[in-house]
Design an enzyme around this catalytic site. Structure first.
Site, PDB file in Angstrom:
ATOM      1  N   HIS A 221       0.763  -1.292  -0.078  1.00  0.00           N
ATOM      2  CA  HIS A 221       0.254  -0.162  -0.010  1.00  0.00           C
ATOM      3  C   HIS A 221       0.886   1.158   0.056  1.00  0.00           C
ATOM      4  O   HIS A 221       0.137   2.282  -0.103  1.00  0.00           O
ATOM      5  CB  HIS A 221      -0.856   0.018   1.355  1.00  0.00           C
ATOM      6  CG  HIS A 221      -1.691  -1.201   1.304  1.00  0.00           C
ATOM      7  ND1 HIS A 221      -2.896  -1.400   0.324  1.00  0.00           N
ATOM      8  CD2 HIS A 221      -1.863  -2.249   2.147  1.00  0.00           C
ATOM      9  CE1 HIS A 221      -3.301  -2.503   0.739  1.00  0.00           C
ATOM     10  NE2 HIS A 221      -2.781  -2.922   1.711  1.00  0.00           N
TER      11      HIS A 221
ATOM     12  N   HIS B 147       6.317   6.470   6.100  1.00  0.00           N
ATOM     13  CA  HIS B 147       5.863   6.169   4.918  1.00  0.00           C
ATOM     14  C   HIS B 147       5.285   7.421   3.884  1.00  0.00           C
ATOM     15  O   HIS B 147       5.027   8.332   4.464  1.00  0.00           O
ATOM     16  CB  HIS B 147       4.505   4.878   5.067  1.00  0.00           C
ATOM     17  CG  HIS B 147       3.486   5.469   5.434  1.00  0.00           C
ATOM     18  ND1 HIS B 147       3.099   5.534   6.990  1.00  0.00           N
ATOM     19  CD2 HIS B 147       2.129   6.015   5.143  1.00  0.00           C
ATOM     20  CE1 HIS B 147       1.893   6.157   7.102  1.00  0.00           C
ATOM     21  NE2 HIS B 147       1.271   6.622   6.046  1.00  0.00           N
TER      22      HIS B 147
ATOM     23  N   HIS C 143       2.887   8.863   0.618  1.00  0.00           N
ATOM     24  CA  HIS C 143       1.848   8.900  -0.218  1.00  0.00           C
ATOM     25  C   HIS C 143       1.880   9.779  -1.449  1.00  0.00           C
ATOM     26  O   HIS C 143       2.347  10.813  -1.252  1.00  0.00           O
ATOM     27  CB  HIS C 143       0.420   9.392   0.563  1.00  0.00           C
ATOM     28  CG  HIS C 143      -0.038   8.433   1.764  1.00  0.00           C
ATOM     29  ND1 HIS C 143      -0.792   7.354   1.491  1.00  0.00           N
ATOM     30  CD2 HIS C 143       0.485   8.540   3.037  1.00  0.00           C
ATOM     31  CE1 HIS C 143      -1.040   6.816   2.644  1.00  0.00           C
ATOM     32  NE2 HIS C 143      -0.291   7.542   3.671  1.00  0.00           N
TER      33      HIS C 143
ATOM     34  N   HIS D 271       4.460  10.653   6.122  1.00  0.00           N
ATOM     35  CA  HIS D 271       3.923  10.540   7.464  1.00  0.00           C
ATOM     36  C   HIS D 271       4.951  10.027   8.198  1.00  0.00           C
ATOM     37  O   HIS D 271       5.546   8.877   8.236  1.00  0.00           O
ATOM     38  CB  HIS D 271       2.768   9.718   7.489  1.00  0.00           C
ATOM     39  CG  HIS D 271       1.665  10.507   6.544  1.00  0.00           C
ATOM     40  ND1 HIS D 271       0.376   9.515   6.328  1.00  0.00           N
ATOM     41  CD2 HIS D 271       1.286  11.692   6.337  1.00  0.00           C
ATOM     42  CE1 HIS D 271      -0.197  10.246   5.582  1.00  0.00           C
ATOM     43  NE2 HIS D 271       0.151  11.681   5.627  1.00  0.00           N
TER      44      HIS D 271
ATOM     45  N   THR E  71      -5.633   7.061   7.718  1.00  0.00           N
ATOM     46  CA  THR E  71      -5.914   7.385   6.486  1.00  0.00           C
ATOM     47  C   THR E  71      -6.078   5.938   5.955  1.00  0.00           C
ATOM     48  O   THR E  71      -6.450   6.000   4.788  1.00  0.00           O
ATOM     49  CB  THR E  71      -5.227   8.204   5.838  1.00  0.00           C
ATOM     50  OG1 THR E  71      -3.918   7.642   5.634  1.00  0.00           O
ATOM     51  CG2 THR E  71      -4.958   9.514   6.785  1.00  0.00           C
ATOM     52  N   THR E  72      -6.120   4.837   6.583  1.00  0.00           N
ATOM     53  CA  THR E  72      -6.120   3.629   5.975  1.00  0.00           C
ATOM     54  C   THR E  72      -7.212   2.675   7.057  1.00  0.00           C
ATOM     55  O   THR E  72      -7.172   3.001   8.000  1.00  0.00           O
ATOM     56  CB  THR E  72      -4.903   2.711   6.029  1.00  0.00           C
ATOM     57  OG1 THR E  72      -4.349   2.703   7.366  1.00  0.00           O
ATOM     58  CG2 THR E  72      -3.940   3.418   5.131  1.00  0.00           C
TER      59      THR E  72
END
Length: 295
Positions: free
Chosen positions: A79, A107, A109, A126, A210-211
């Protein structure tokens, strides 16, 4: 009774499988994420409308050991591209944080999840921290204010950002396999290099992961100043492979703000002058009203 147990167990397994089987598009995309992702009232990310933010001095974020050099493992988790540091703990303190928060992972995005005045930047990083007493983010996500995430936004630039080059080289090695990991061998990872030079100002609000499962236990700090990334560098992230094909993007759409207040932390900012000015206007208005009535 035995048949009931078998059916019940099967349902639980299927539900668990479905919860873990999520993506950023298609039949498992954000529209179909279950639970709080649909019903929650404090979901993330959001669009920050700057003129609607509340200017105040919440307190400066303190990035402890962020300037140390760490051994780092980078992983394609299916992801995102996730970084795990090894060595002494990295801490986040200050602002309105209730205690010390420990950095667990970092991680990316692409493009950014949070938008500012409806502008979506090219990349968002993040720094995910958990409240020290809970031991990890999984446990902390079950408690109010259990998680603190600092976000750095990257705007598109014609020039490469050289600080991110080692991460991109490692990303190329792991891009074709979920769960595949690589060590950043060229140089040790220094977290502070992924904070803007001026990280004294930020937007803050209470939100969620947000997941899935979108737990509403996150204190968000989106740094106002930005770093940069080139189109060529961004394409390395966009080439990461998942079970659903190439991960060309991995952001969740912005969510409703609702009744939440979005704070804009400005070091040394005081509302005292504004309050005094407003009181003066009130008194002046009363004086003029009386003057007009008696003349």
């Amino acid at each position: 009774m035995k048949n009931f147990y078998i059916i019940f167990t099967t349902i639980i397994v299927l539900c668990a499988a479905r919860t873990s089987d999520w993506s950023y598009s298609g039949e498992h995309g954000p529209t179909y994420w279950p639970g709080l992702c649909v019903t929650g009232k404090k979901q993330s990310p959001i669009n920050i409308v700057t003129e609607d933010t509340f200017n105040t001095d919440i307190g400066e974020l303190k990035f402890i050991r962020y300037d140390f050099a760490f051994e780092c493992k980078i992983t394609n988790n299916g992801h995102s591209v996730q970084l795990q540091l090894s060595g002494v703990p990295v801490h986040l303190e200050g602002a309105n944080l209730e205690s010390t928060y420990i950095l667990e992972q970092i991680h990316f995005h692409w493009p950014a999840e949070h938008t500012v005045d409806n502008n979506r930047d090219a990349l968002e990083l993040h720094f995910v921290h958990y409240k020290e007493q809970y031991g990890n983010t999984s446990a902390a996500s079950k408690h109010e204010n259990g998680i603190a995430v600092v976000a750095t936004l990257f705007e598109l630039d014609n020039e490469d950002n050289m600080e991110i080059t080692p991460i991109l080289k490692a990303t190329e090695l792991i891009s074709n396999g979920i769960g595949k990991s690589a060590e950043l061998n060229e140089s040790k990872f220094i977290p502070s290099l992924f904070l803007p030079k001026d990280h004294t100002t930020y937007y803050h609000y209470d939100g969620s992961l947000t997941t899935p499962g979108c737990q509403e236990t996150v204190m968000w700090y989106i740094l106002t100043e930005k770093l940069s990334v080139s189109e060529q560098q961004l394409n390395v992230f966009k080439s990461v492979e998942t079970s659903n094909g190439t991960l060309s993007f991995n952001y969740r759409p912005t969510q409703a703000i609702g009744e939440r207040t979005i704070y804009h932390h400005l070091l040394g900012y005081s509302t005292a002058g504004i309050v005094s000015c407003n009181l003066l206007n009130v008194h002046l208005g009363l004086f003029l009203t009386k003057f007009l009535l008696y003349n």
